[in-house]
Structures are given as C-alpha cells and as structure tokens.
Design an enzyme around this catalytic site. Structure first.
Site, PDB file in Angstrom:
ATOM      1  N   TYR A   1       1.020  -1.079   0.034  1.00  0.00           N
ATOM      2  CA  TYR A   1       0.121   0.194   0.031  1.00  0.00           C
ATOM      3  C   TYR A   1       1.050   1.285   0.049  1.00  0.00           C
ATOM      4  CZ  TYR A   1      -2.727   3.768   1.931  1.00  0.00           C
ATOM      5  OH  TYR A   1      -3.534   5.079   2.148  1.00  0.00           O
TER       6      TYR A   1
HETATM    7  O1  LIG Z   1      -2.191   6.904   7.910  1.00  0.00           O
HETATM    8  C1  LIG Z   1      -2.092   6.356   6.970  1.00  0.00           C
HETATM    9  O2  LIG Z   1      -1.450   6.729   5.984  1.00  0.00           O
HETATM   10  C2  LIG Z   1      -3.024   5.341   6.753  1.00  0.00           C
HETATM   11  O3  LIG Z   1      -3.903   5.271   7.891  1.00  0.00           O
HETATM   12  C3  LIG Z   1      -4.531   3.806   8.182  1.00  0.00           C
HETATM   13  O4  LIG Z   1      -3.752   2.858   8.397  1.00  0.00           O
HETATM   14  P1  LIG Z   1      -3.216   2.547   9.831  1.00  0.00           P
HETATM   15  O5  LIG Z   1      -2.684   3.507  10.643  1.00  0.00           O
HETATM   16  O6  LIG Z   1      -2.767   1.297   9.983  1.00  0.00           O
HETATM   17  O7  LIG Z   1      -4.956   2.547  10.800  1.00  0.00           O
HETATM   18  P2  LIG Z   1      -5.623   1.281  11.290  1.00  0.00           P
HETATM   19  O8  LIG Z   1      -5.789   0.362  10.420  1.00  0.00           O
HETATM   20  O9  LIG Z   1      -6.901   2.006  11.922  1.00  0.00           O
HETATM   21  O10 LIG Z   1      -4.824   0.932  12.607  1.00  0.00           O
HETATM   22  C4  LIG Z   1      -4.473   1.866  13.300  1.00  0.00           C
HETATM   23  C5  LIG Z   1      -3.697   0.916  14.584  1.00  0.00           C
HETATM   24  O11 LIG Z   1      -4.307   0.149  15.200  1.00  0.00           O
HETATM   25  C6  LIG Z   1      -3.438  -1.162  15.135  1.00  0.00           C
HETATM   26  N1  LIG Z   1      -4.528  -2.225  15.084  1.00  0.00           N
HETATM   27  C7  LIG Z   1      -5.180  -2.195  13.895  1.00  0.00           C
HETATM   28  C8  LIG Z   1      -6.144  -3.361  13.837  1.00  0.00           C
HETATM   29  C9  LIG Z   1      -6.295  -4.403  14.903  1.00  0.00           C
HETATM   30  O12 LIG Z   1      -7.015  -5.233  14.595  1.00  0.00           O
HETATM   31  N2  LIG Z   1      -5.403  -4.283  16.004  1.00  0.00           N
HETATM   32  C10 LIG Z   1      -4.530  -3.041  15.848  1.00  0.00           C
HETATM   33  O13 LIG Z   1      -3.879  -3.103  16.938  1.00  0.00           O
HETATM   34  C11 LIG Z   1      -2.653  -1.053  13.853  1.00  0.00           C
HETATM   35  O14 LIG Z   1      -1.335  -1.804  14.100  1.00  0.00           O
HETATM   36  C12 LIG Z   1      -2.301   0.390  14.019  1.00  0.00           C
HETATM   37  O15 LIG Z   1      -1.115   0.689  15.071  1.00  0.00           O
HETATM   38  C13 LIG Z   1      -5.613   3.770   7.043  1.00  0.00           C
HETATM   39  O16 LIG Z   1      -6.192   2.386   7.002  1.00  0.00           O
HETATM   40  C14 LIG Z   1      -4.858   4.000   5.677  1.00  0.00           C
HETATM   41  O17 LIG Z   1      -5.491   3.752   4.430  1.00  0.00           O
HETATM   42  C15 LIG Z   1      -3.796   5.243   5.821  1.00  0.00           C
HETATM   43  O18 LIG Z   1      -3.319   5.589   4.600  1.00  0.00           O
END
Ligand SMILES: O=C(O)[C@H]1O[C@H](OP(=O)(O)OP(=O)(O)OC[C@H]2O[C@@H](n3ccc(=O)[nH]c3=O)[C@H](O)[C@@H]2O)[C@H](O)[C@@H](O)[C@@H]1O
Length: 446
Positions: free
Chosen positions: A243
């Site tokens: 991504y």
């Molecule tokens: O800032 C960005 O560029 C990205 O932000 C998000 O990605 P992400 O930060 O991974 O957001 P989440 O999927 O909501 O995860 C947030 C946090 O929660 C954690 N998480 C996620 C899912 C889960 O089941 N458990 C968990 O601890 C992840 O590891 C991460 O640290 C978006 O999903 C992306 O599309 C975007 O581009």
C-alpha cells in the site's frame, strides 16, 4: 484468324503453332481473368462482411454500454452540469474521485456548502460495506451533489466528464486503502493506486484548460523512517507495505506529470484519519463494533511489547487541509497536452501532531461506549504495519494556515455519537456480511 488482341499479345511469328497457342492462351487468359474477377468479388464480399461485422460490434458495444452503463445520455449530462455549477463568485468546479468514500464525502459536502460546484465519481467497490457507501451517496444527493458511478480506470468516462464540464480542480481521493489488506489482494492496489492514477492524470493532462490536482497520499510513505516527527523532506524510500509503495509511486508519478505536462499537483500525506461516516476496516471502527457486541479485540504490540502509536487525525481537520490545498493550489500551465511553463508541485503532511497509543485509543472508546473491551494483545505481525506515526505539519501551516484542533478524545466522542445513531447500540452483523477476515480481527461489513 487471330483476333486483334492476340496479335498484340504474341510476337508476329507466322505458322500454325502461333494460332493454336494463341487460342490456348486465350482460353487460359479467360480462365485466369474469370478466376481473378471471382477472387475480386470474393474479396469485396469479405470486406463487406468484415465491415458489417465491425459496425455491428461497435453498435452492440455502444448499445450495451448505453443500456448497461450508469453514465451517458442527455439527462446524465444535465445532472453532471448542474452539480458542477458554482454558487459563489470565483467558485471552483471540482471533480471529486472516491466521493462516496469517507474523506470524499466530507470534502464534497464542505465544498458544496461554501458554494463550489462538485461532481463525485465512485466505483462503489465491495472492499467494505457497500450500503455505507450508498448511504453516503444519498447524503450527498440530498445536498445537490451528483455522483457518477464509474471507475477512474475508465478513460472514456473521464474524457466525457471533462467534455461536459470545465473542471478547475480535481480532488483525487479514489484509492485502494488499508495497509494490511495489501497482502491479501495486491493487484487491487496496483489497479487503483497506480493504473487508475495514471488514467486520471492522462485525462487531466489532455483537458483544456487543465485542472489543478490535489490528491491523497499517505503517512505510510514514511515506512521504516524513525526520525520523529515526520517531515516532508524525510526519507520515504523504505515503504513497509505494498500500500505504502503504491502511494510513494503515486508521488513519483504525479511528479512526472507536473514536470512534463505542467499539471499543478498537491499530494497530501494523511495520518490515520477517523470520524463519523468513517471506514469500517479501520481499528477505531472495528474496535467500537466489537466492544459493543462483547467480542474481543486484537491489539497489536511492537518489539519488546512497546505499544503502537498513531497520529490519529480527525476528519474535520483533514477537510480543512484539503480545502486549503485546493484554494492555494495554483494553476496548471499546460494546454493541449503540452507544458507552457512550470507549475506548482507540493507535498504536505496532514496530521494531528500528537500521537496516541492504540491501548489509549481503546480506553477512550471504553469511556465513550461505557463498556469494557476484551483486549487480546498480539505481537505485531509482519504485515506492513509501522510502530508509530507522528506528523510535523509546519509546511501546511505556512502554506494555508493548517492547524488541527480536534484531539482524539473529542473526535472519538463525535464518532461514537454518529456510530450509535447510524447503527444503533445493538448493531448485529450476520456472518455473510463479513469480508476478508483472514488476516486479523479487522472485520468489514458487506
Ligand atoms: O495514515 C495512513 O497513511 C493510513 O492510516 C490508516 O492505516 P493505519 O494507521 O494502519 O490505521 P488502522 O488500520 O486503523 O490501525 C491503527 C492502529 O491500530 C492497530 N491495529 C489495527 C487493527 C487491529 O485489529 N488491531 C490493532 O492493534 C494498527 O497496528 C495500527 O497501529 C488507513 O487504514 C490507511 O488507509 C492510511 O493510509
């Protein structure tokens, strides 16, 4: 007697042979001539058949597109034009791609509210709950925003849109989102974030006048960068997920279109955007659903059990950043596909500037939902995640006064309020509504 023609065809050597040979040749000539003419007729017939086959094909293509496609026709063009109409002096006409998406919906509403013209484009794919996308579409329709159902890879559709409307700006938000899903469906990232982007840029480059483009990059481009806070000039050549790699590629691709064709380009690196009408695949959303249903949530932890952290950014702050970028984008300089002079090329972080750990996010949700979460701590799998993000937003502040004002506590309160009003307290999901659950606890409604 040999005929005049035979005289002309053969040398005038006297004798029987000459006459007999002449007769034989005459017959052969006629046979030959008649077979050539037959071939000629056959060739004509073949050409006629091919031509009619091709025109039938094109008729069927046009016909099937006319009957099956959701775009085209006089009425459709009228709706597109009306929607693009500006209602303020100096207003802009914006094509918003991914308009039925989370950020797309909010940006479209904000533009319309201040009197700009907006035409939305969205392919309504099934990456997550399509009914949520349809509900966002209804909301947009209620505010006079027309949404074209189509894909950014459809060059004909894009050309048509630029024929019908002189768009001053394109707000490009259509993309395959999600960091971890890239391991399950890598091709969808290439399709939307690379091929789709190029198709859109081709249409923009050929449009006359060319629009200015603002588009969604991602904080994920910082990848394995560990210098905090992240500044736009920091390294972005070590992406941790496909991504992130496609978003980084997007930054390079847009640069070439700026360089060669004079397109004005602004790339926005969004930092984990959240809020009402959000994306069900994101952690804050799926945690909320699971907590309410009494189901466990998976909380990832980094090396040495260090908590993961994100610079969670509230949607209203992101919208302000998008509008600020559009307002200051400067003009594209090309026309007819040719560059006439240098055009702006900018990249900005749009974050909240104060990271919060994932366990803290869970605690805030528990408070707002008045319900305890069943936490299940798991070591962060090698699936593209990065341990933390933290934005330095001073560039955006300087360029258009960007200043995030909503902290996570306040933003999540608004999200929970929306969630409960939209789904109710007892939102029950049926088994068949789940998609791509394979790689973790992130459930997506269908
Ligand atoms: O800032 C960005 O560029 C990205 O932000 C998000 O990605 P992400 O930060 O991974 O957001 P989440 O999927 O909501 O995860 C947030 C946090 O929660 C954690 N998480 C996620 C899912 C889960 O089941 N458990 C968990 O601890 C992840 O590891 C991460 O640290 C978006 O999903 C992306 O599309 C975007 O581009």
């Amino acid at each position: 007697m040999p005929s005049k023609l035979e005289d002309e065809l053969f040398p005038s050597t006297p004798g029987k042979f000459k006459i007999e040979r002449a007769h034989t040749m005459n017959r052969q000539f006629h046979r030959c001539f008649s077979s050539t003419s037959t071939m000629f007729v056959w060739a004509l017939l073949l050409i006629a058949l091919t031509a009619s086959y091709l025109s039938l094909q094109s008729f069927l293509d046009t016909g099937s597109r006319y009957f099956s496609a959701s775009w085209g026709g006089i009425q459709w063009e009228k709706q597109v034009r009306n929607s693009a109409q500006t209602h303020r002096n100096g207003g802009m006409s914006v094509l918003v791609t991914g308009a039925a998406g989370f950020v797309g919906t909010h940006v479209s509403l904000a533009l319309k509210k201040r009197g700009d013209g907006v035409v939305g484009l969205d392919n309504f794919n099934d990456y997550y709950d399509q009914s949520l996308k349809k509900a966002r579409k209804s909301l947009l329709n209620e505010h006079g925003i027309f949404i074209v159902e189509g894909d950014i890879n459809d060059a004909k559709l894009l050309d048509k849109l630029f024929d019908v409307v002189v768009f001053t700006h394109v707000m490009h938000l259509a993309a395959q989102a999600g960091v971890r899903y890239a391991m399950e469906n890598p091709q969808s990232y290439v399709h939307s974030n690379i091929a789709g982007l190029v198709t859109l840029l081709e249409a923009c480059k050929s449009a006359n006048p060319q629009p200015s483009i603002v588009w969604a990059s991602s904080s994920s481009v910082y990848g394995l960068n560990d210098k905090v806070p992240f500044s736009e000039s920091d390294r972005t050549d070590r992406p941790a997920s496909l991504y992130a790699a496609t978003k980084k590629a997007g930054e390079e691709i847009t640069h070439t279109y700026n360089h060669i064709y004079g397109l004005s380009i602004t790339g926005l690196r969004f930092f984990t955007v959240y809020g009402p009408w959000g994306r069900p695949d994101m952690a804050y959303f799926s945690f909320t659903r699971n907590i309410l249903q009494g189901k466990p949530i998976t909380v990832y932890r980094g090396k040495n059990r260090v908590d993961l952290a994100r610079d969670f950014t509230y949607i209203d702050d992101i919208v302000k950043g998008c509008l600020g970028s559009l307002d200051t984008s400067g003009k594209s300089t090309g026309s007819g596909g040719k560059k006439r002079g240098p055009a702006p090329f900018r990249i900005f972080n749009l974050g909240n500037t104060s990271p919060v750990t994932v366990p803290t996010l869970v605690s805030i949700l528990e408070r707002h939902l008045q319900k305890k979460a069943k936490r299940n701590f798991v070591d962060m799998p090698g699936n593209g995640d990065v341990p933390f993000t933290h934005a330095n937003t001073s560039l955006a502040r300087k360029a258009f006064g960007y200043k995030p004002t909503t902290d996570l506590q306040t933003g999540l309160k608004k999200f929970v309020k929306w969630y409960l009003s939209y789904y109710g307290y007892n939102h029950v999901i049926h088994e068949g509504q789940f998609r791509h659950l394979k790689s973790g606890s992130v459930a997506v409604l269908d």
